[in-house]
Design a protein around this motif. Structure first.
Motif, mmCIF file in Angstrom:
data_model
loop_
_atom_site.group_PDB
_atom_site.id
_atom_site.type_symbol
_atom_site.label_atom_id
_atom_site.label_comp_id
_atom_site.label_asym_id
_atom_site.label_seq_id
_atom_site.Cartn_x
_atom_site.Cartn_y
_atom_site.Cartn_z
ATOM 1 N N SER A 49 16.356 1.532 -17.151
ATOM 2 C CA SER A 49 15.757 1.030 -15.912
ATOM 3 C C SER A 49 14.337 1.557 -15.771
ATOM 4 N N GLY A 50 13.518 0.823 -15.057
ATOM 5 C CA GLY A 50 12.089 1.065 -14.965
ATOM 6 C C GLY A 50 11.669 2.032 -13.893
ATOM 7 N N PRO A 51 10.344 2.233 -13.710
ATOM 8 C CA PRO A 51 9.273 1.546 -14.437
ATOM 9 C C PRO A 51 9.171 2.001 -15.893
ATOM 10 N N LEU A 52 8.803 1.031 -16.743
ATOM 11 C CA LEU A 52 8.797 1.279 -18.179
ATOM 12 C C LEU A 52 7.429 0.993 -18.782
ATOM 13 N N GLU A 60 6.077 7.317 -15.458
ATOM 14 C CA GLU A 60 5.723 7.506 -14.053
ATOM 15 C C GLU A 60 4.830 6.339 -13.668
ATOM 16 N N HIS A 61 5.066 5.776 -12.492
ATOM 17 C CA HIS A 61 4.228 4.640 -12.097
ATOM 18 C C HIS A 61 2.801 5.122 -11.901
ATOM 19 N N ASP A 70 -2.640 -7.465 -17.050
ATOM 20 C CA ASP A 70 -1.374 -7.524 -16.325
ATOM 21 C C ASP A 70 -0.192 -7.165 -17.208
ATOM 22 N N LEU A 71 -0.451 -6.449 -18.283
ATOM 23 C CA LEU A 71 0.636 -5.946 -19.111
ATOM 24 C C LEU A 71 1.160 -4.664 -18.474
ATOM 25 N N ALA A 72 2.313 -4.211 -18.956
ATOM 26 C CA ALA A 72 2.901 -3.000 -18.390
ATOM 27 C C ALA A 72 1.973 -1.811 -18.642
ATOM 28 N N PRO A 73 2.054 -0.774 -17.799
ATOM 29 C CA PRO A 73 1.245 0.418 -18.041
ATOM 30 C C PRO A 73 1.706 1.126 -19.318
ATOM 31 N N LEU A 74 0.875 2.041 -19.804
ATOM 32 C CA LEU A 74 1.170 2.708 -21.071
ATOM 33 C C LEU A 74 1.529 4.172 -20.843
ATOM 34 N N CYS A 75 2.468 4.654 -21.651
ATOM 35 C CA CYS A 75 2.792 6.083 -21.633
ATOM 36 C C CYS A 75 1.710 6.826 -22.428
ATOM 37 N N ALA A 76 1.762 8.161 -22.400
ATOM 38 C CA ALA A 76 0.719 8.952 -23.056
ATOM 39 C C ALA A 76 0.638 8.618 -24.548
ATOM 40 N N ARG A 77 1.810 8.428 -25.194
ATOM 41 C CA ARG A 77 1.829 8.138 -26.628
ATOM 42 C C ARG A 77 1.156 6.799 -26.920
ATOM 43 N N CYS A 78 1.425 5.793 -26.081
ATOM 44 C CA CYS A 78 0.839 4.462 -26.323
ATOM 45 C C CYS A 78 -0.630 4.416 -25.911
#
Ligand SMILES: [Zn+2]
Ligand SMILES: [Zn+2]
Length: 256
Positions: A49-52, A60-61, A70-78
């Motif tokens: 489950s999100g946010p992903l 974290e949002h 408008d793509l999903a946000p990125l994690c630190a690795r991405c």
């Protein structure tokens, strides 16, 4: 090394004879559904489950990392290394009892699990991006010969049938990949570099790449890169489930 003729034959028989009203593959209770799960076991399967992030890891949002497209946000690795794919959809978590089912299907000849796992992927993916072609992550030919089937191709063809999309097994894996359990993301990425080639030009096609389990994302990243190099305009990924890295999963049993 011997081809697993028995496994290959059973796979085709499973495809020919759709199982209806079969017992639940987890608790054995009889069910009138075609899913292969009773409703209770289906509801209890671990879900993501999100946010992903685009890589399907919880994030974290953070509006600062949201993309202008408008793509999903990125994690630190991405953020450090933007993935070649647009995003991964993986509805389930790779946890017990689902991990046991997947391993039973792939490694222990429990071929009756094919239909429930196909049904799970098809039914749990809610919205898919607009795509032109469904492509599975391939196995090296030697591994497919030994196993008798490529589980990812069986998942992908079921999804393509259901969504009425073209399916093509266009990727090839020229060398057998080393067993990657225990490797971290950068080790896996290095091992996967150049490990896929496309057998066809994919001029401007939008591809939906299918895998069974996404572990670090390096396999689908390398496969996506090969599809883009063959001319695809974009690659989106769908998988049955996602492994959470230890720093996220921790000791929380709900996070496996
Ligand atoms: Zn059940
Ligand atoms: Zn990410």
């Amino acid at each position: 090394m011997a081809v697993n003729v028995l496994n290959a034959t059973k796979v085709y028989l499973c495809l020919l004879f759709n199982q209806t009203g079969s017992p639940c593959c987890l608790c054995g209770q009889s069910t009138l559904t075609t899913s292969g799960f009773c409703q209770g076991c289906l509801d209890d399967l671990p879900r993501l489950s999100g946010p992903l992030c685009r890589c399907a890891l919880p994030i974290e949002h953070d509006t600062e990392s949201a993309d202008a497209d408008d793509l999903a946000p990125l994690c630190a690795r991405c953020l450090d290394r933007t993935p070649a794919y647009l995003g991964i959809q993986a509805p389930m978590l790779y946890c017990q009892p689902l991990s046991r089912l997947i391993n039973g299907w792939k490694h222990h000849g429990r071929l009756h699990l094919q239909h429930p796992l196909q049904h799970l992927l098809v039914s749990q993916l809610s919205t898919l991006p607009e795509v032109d072609l469904v492509v599975p992550v391939p196995l090296h030919w030697r591994r497919q010969w030994q196993r008798g089937f490529n589980q990812t191709a069986l998942l992908a063809s079921a999804l393509a049938d259901k969504r009425r999309l073209p399916f093509a097994d266009v990727l090839r894996r020229p060398s057998a990949h080393r067993h990657q359990q225990g490797s971290n993301a950068s080790q896996r990425r290095a091992a996967m570099r150049g490990s896929f080639v496309s057998k066809a030009r994919l001029n401007d096609l939008r591809i939906l790449l299918i895998d069974d389990v996404v572990t670090t994302g390096s396999t689908v990243g390398a496969a996506s890169q090969a599809l883009l190099e063959a001319g695809a305009s974009s690659v989106s990924v769908a998988a049955l489930c996602r492994v959470l890295p230890p720093e996220i999963a921790g000791d929380d049993p709900d996070h496996c």
